[in-house]
Design a protein around this motif. Structure first.
Motif, mmCIF file in Angstrom:
data_model
loop_
_atom_site.group_PDB
_atom_site.id
_atom_site.type_symbol
_atom_site.label_atom_id
_atom_site.label_comp_id
_atom_site.label_asym_id
_atom_site.label_seq_id
_atom_site.Cartn_x
_atom_site.Cartn_y
_atom_site.Cartn_z
ATOM 1 N N ASP A 87 5.557 45.045 -30.934
ATOM 2 C CA ASP A 87 6.671 44.341 -30.286
ATOM 3 C C ASP A 87 7.868 45.260 -30.075
ATOM 4 O OD1 ASP A 87 7.635 44.548 -32.845
ATOM 5 O OD2 ASP A 87 7.793 42.411 -33.224
ATOM 6 N N GLY A 88 8.094 46.170 -31.027
ATOM 7 C CA GLY A 88 9.181 47.128 -30.841
ATOM 8 C C GLY A 88 8.921 48.070 -29.678
ATOM 9 N N TYR A 89 7.668 48.504 -29.555
ATOM 10 C CA TYR A 89 7.305 49.382 -28.441
ATOM 11 C C TYR A 89 7.488 48.667 -27.099
ATOM 12 C CZ TYR A 89 4.322 51.875 -25.135
ATOM 13 O OH TYR A 89 3.829 52.514 -24.014
ATOM 14 N N LEU A 90 7.041 47.415 -27.028
ATOM 15 C CA LEU A 90 7.171 46.653 -25.782
ATOM 16 C C LEU A 90 8.640 46.412 -25.426
ATOM 17 C CD1 LEU A 90 4.334 43.986 -26.180
ATOM 18 C CD2 LEU A 90 4.358 45.965 -24.646
ATOM 19 N N ALA A 91 9.445 46.158 -26.448
ATOM 20 C CA ALA A 91 10.859 45.905 -26.189
ATOM 21 C C ALA A 91 11.525 47.122 -25.551
ATOM 22 C CB ALA A 91 11.565 45.529 -27.492
ATOM 23 N N ARG A 92 11.182 48.310 -26.055
ATOM 24 C CA ARG A 92 11.773 49.530 -25.488
ATOM 25 C C ARG A 92 11.150 49.875 -24.140
ATOM 26 N NH1 ARG A 92 11.161 50.679 -30.979
ATOM 27 N NH2 ARG A 92 9.164 51.709 -30.573
ATOM 28 N N LYS A 93 9.841 49.716 -24.027
ATOM 29 C CA LYS A 93 9.133 50.090 -22.800
ATOM 30 C C LYS A 93 9.528 49.189 -21.638
ATOM 31 C CE LYS A 93 5.802 52.541 -20.796
ATOM 32 N NZ LYS A 93 5.853 54.027 -20.660
ATOM 33 N N LEU A 94 9.661 47.890 -21.896
ATOM 34 C CA LEU A 94 9.949 46.929 -20.835
ATOM 35 C C LEU A 94 11.438 46.618 -20.719
ATOM 36 C CD1 LEU A 94 7.018 44.425 -21.534
ATOM 37 C CD2 LEU A 94 7.062 46.314 -19.886
ATOM 38 N N ASP A 95 12.248 47.306 -21.502
ATOM 39 C CA ASP A 95 13.687 47.049 -21.525
ATOM 40 C C ASP A 95 13.952 45.575 -21.800
ATOM 41 O OD1 ASP A 95 16.366 47.607 -21.405
ATOM 42 O OD2 ASP A 95 16.501 47.390 -19.225
ATOM 43 N N GLN A 96 13.293 45.065 -22.845
ATOM 44 C CA GLN A 96 13.434 43.660 -23.211
ATOM 45 C C GLN A 96 13.935 43.526 -24.650
ATOM 46 O OE1 GLN A 96 9.652 41.734 -22.360
ATOM 47 N NE2 GLN A 96 10.089 41.627 -20.172
ATOM 48 N N CYS A 97 14.858 44.402 -25.015
ATOM 49 C CA CYS A 97 15.484 44.300 -26.325
ATOM 50 C C CYS A 97 16.483 43.140 -26.308
ATOM 51 C CB CYS A 97 16.201 45.597 -26.688
ATOM 52 S SG CYS A 97 15.104 47.043 -26.777
ATOM 53 N N SER A 98 16.497 42.353 -27.347
ATOM 54 C CA SER A 98 17.408 41.208 -27.401
ATOM 55 C C SER A 98 17.789 40.933 -28.843
ATOM 56 C CB SER A 98 16.737 39.956 -26.802
ATOM 57 O OG SER A 98 15.614 39.561 -27.571
ATOM 58 N N ALA A 99 18.943 40.294 -29.004
ATOM 59 C CA ALA A 99 19.388 39.912 -30.347
ATOM 60 C C ALA A 99 18.404 38.930 -30.977
ATOM 61 C CB ALA A 99 20.788 39.292 -30.266
ATOM 62 N N PHE A 100 17.884 38.015 -30.148
ATOM 63 C CA PHE A 100 16.899 37.061 -30.667
ATOM 64 C C PHE A 100 15.636 37.778 -31.135
ATOM 65 C CE2 PHE A 100 13.067 34.520 -29.775
ATOM 66 C CZ PHE A 100 13.262 33.494 -30.684
ATOM 67 N N GLY A 101 15.175 38.757 -30.360
ATOM 68 C CA GLY A 101 13.975 39.489 -30.733
ATOM 69 C C GLY A 101 14.153 40.263 -32.029
ATOM 70 N N ALA A 102 15.336 40.881 -32.198
ATOM 71 C CA ALA A 102 15.606 41.611 -33.438
ATOM 72 C C ALA A 102 15.609 40.668 -34.634
ATOM 73 C CB ALA A 102 16.945 42.333 -33.325
ATOM 74 N N TRP A 103 16.204 39.481 -34.436
ATOM 75 C CA TRP A 103 16.225 38.483 -35.511
ATOM 76 C C TRP A 103 14.817 37.965 -35.814
ATOM 77 C CZ3 TRP A 103 14.621 33.405 -35.273
ATOM 78 C CH2 TRP A 103 14.955 32.595 -36.371
ATOM 79 N N LEU A 104 14.051 37.661 -34.767
ATOM 80 C CA LEU A 104 12.710 37.122 -34.935
ATOM 81 C C LEU A 104 11.807 38.116 -35.666
ATOM 82 C CD1 LEU A 104 10.594 34.906 -34.250
ATOM 83 C CD2 LEU A 104 10.154 36.149 -32.123
ATOM 84 N N ASP A 105 11.927 39.382 -35.315
ATOM 85 C CA ASP A 105 11.089 40.413 -35.919
ATOM 86 C C ASP A 105 11.272 40.454 -37.430
ATOM 87 O OD1 ASP A 105 9.332 42.769 -35.784
ATOM 88 O OD2 ASP A 105 11.126 43.885 -36.344
ATOM 89 N N VAL A 106 12.527 40.479 -37.882
ATOM 90 C CA VAL A 106 12.803 40.539 -39.324
ATOM 91 C C VAL A 106 12.440 39.218 -39.997
ATOM 92 C CG1 VAL A 106 14.569 40.983 -41.069
ATOM 93 C CG2 VAL A 106 14.627 42.213 -38.895
ATOM 94 N N ALA A 107 12.659 38.110 -39.305
ATOM 95 C CA ALA A 107 12.323 36.805 -39.881
ATOM 96 C C ALA A 107 10.828 36.691 -40.156
ATOM 97 C CB ALA A 107 12.778 35.689 -38.936
ATOM 98 N N VAL A 108 10.003 37.127 -39.217
ATOM 99 C CA VAL A 108 8.543 37.070 -39.422
ATOM 100 C C VAL A 108 8.136 37.995 -40.562
ATOM 101 C CG1 VAL A 108 6.299 37.453 -38.357
ATOM 102 C CG2 VAL A 108 8.146 36.467 -37.011
ATOM 103 N N ASP A 109 8.732 39.175 -40.617
ATOM 104 C CA ASP A 109 8.449 40.088 -41.730
ATOM 105 C C ASP A 109 8.726 39.413 -43.067
ATOM 106 O OD1 ASP A 109 7.720 42.118 -40.029
ATOM 107 O OD2 ASP A 109 9.667 43.122 -40.076
ATOM 108 N N ASN A 110 9.901 38.807 -43.180
ATOM 109 C CA ASN A 110 10.292 38.192 -44.447
ATOM 110 C C ASN A 110 9.416 37.000 -44.808
ATOM 111 O OD1 ASN A 110 12.285 40.087 -44.538
ATOM 112 N ND2 ASN A 110 13.997 38.664 -44.487
ATOM 113 N N ILE A 111 9.033 36.210 -43.805
ATOM 114 C CA ILE A 111 8.159 35.063 -44.077
ATOM 115 C C ILE A 111 6.813 35.540 -44.603
ATOM 116 C CG2 ILE A 111 6.879 33.177 -42.997
ATOM 117 C CD1 ILE A 111 9.267 32.843 -41.079
ATOM 118 N N GLY A 112 6.220 36.524 -43.946
ATOM 119 C CA GLY A 112 4.919 37.020 -44.377
ATOM 120 C C GLY A 112 4.959 37.621 -45.764
#
Length: 226
Positions: free
Chosen positions: A69-94
């Motif tokens: 997801d990090g690679y896609l965000a940089r490659k597609l220029d789709q970085c977002s505050a929501f995406g950064a939050w979601l990424d860490v949230a999923v990490d913490n849940i798992g």
């Protein structure tokens, strides 16, 4: 004879870029990967007690997608505050679910610390890592370049891999699946614990710093009437 003045061309003002809608951000590719990761985490813990091999496959797949997801965000220029939050949230849940499964009585201590730090850092928005620019040198060395340093990778391994390795040892997969001796398995465990302890030290520094900032803000809050 008077010269005819030619009209000056009007200055073209560039229109501000159109901001994506909420729905568009929610459906961006890296965020969709985040939703898939959540599904994989939930599916993994549904089979945790019944099939450890399937659990490990599902859990490790969602961990690999964490890099996608990090690679896609940089490659597609789709970085977002929501995406950064979601990424860490999923990490913490798992990780939180895994810690609790490994140590049912006291496993919640680690995810509790991680979630408090998560709330503290993301209070500052998507660019929360910039707050570490004034941190002590040892904290900056861990956080430098988004953990992309030897010491940063050491800490990340402790945070992400330690619960997986504890699960592997608990189920004896270190010997049956990887063919490791007890000495090698314990050596890996010791390194991961050291990385996690260093990560915990950074997390405690974050909490202390955030608490001080809140106390300073509180001094400027007007008293409630009555």
């Amino acid at each position: 004879m008077r010269q005819r003045r030619h009209p000056q061309p009007s200055k073209m003002t560039s229109a501000p870029p159109l901001l994506p809608s909420v729905l568009q951000v929610l459906l961006w590719a890296p965020n969709v990967v985040g939703y898939v990761r959540i599904c994989l985490v939930l599916a993994a813990f549904e089979v945790y007690r019944d099939n450890w091999h399937v659990f490990l496959a599902l859990y490790c797949t969602q961990a690999v997608l964490d890099a996608v997801d990090g690679y896609l965000a940089r490659k597609l220029d789709q970085c977002s505050a929501f995406g950064a939050w979601l990424d860490v949230a999923v990490d913490n849940i798992g990780r939180g679910l895994l810690w609790v499964q490994i140590f049912p009585a006291r496993g919640f201590y680690v995810p509790a610390l991680e979630f408090i730090v998560f709330v503290s850092t993301h209070t500052h928005g998507a660019h929360w890592k910039r707050d570490f620019e004034t941190a002590p040198g040892w904290v900056q060395r861990v956080m430098h370049n988004g953990f992309r340093t030897p010491i940063g990778s050491f800490v990340i391994a402790g945070i992400h891999v330690l619960p997986i390795w504890l699960f592997v040892r608990q189920t004896a997969l270190d010997a049956s699946l990887f063919g490791l001796s007890e000495f090698v398995s314990l050596a890996v465990l010791a390194l991961l614990v050291a990385g996690r302890v260093l990560g915990a030290a950074v997390e405690v520094w974050v909490l202390v710093t955030h608490s001080r900032a809140l106390c300073k803000d509180n001094s400027r809050v007007p008293k409630a009437p009555g």
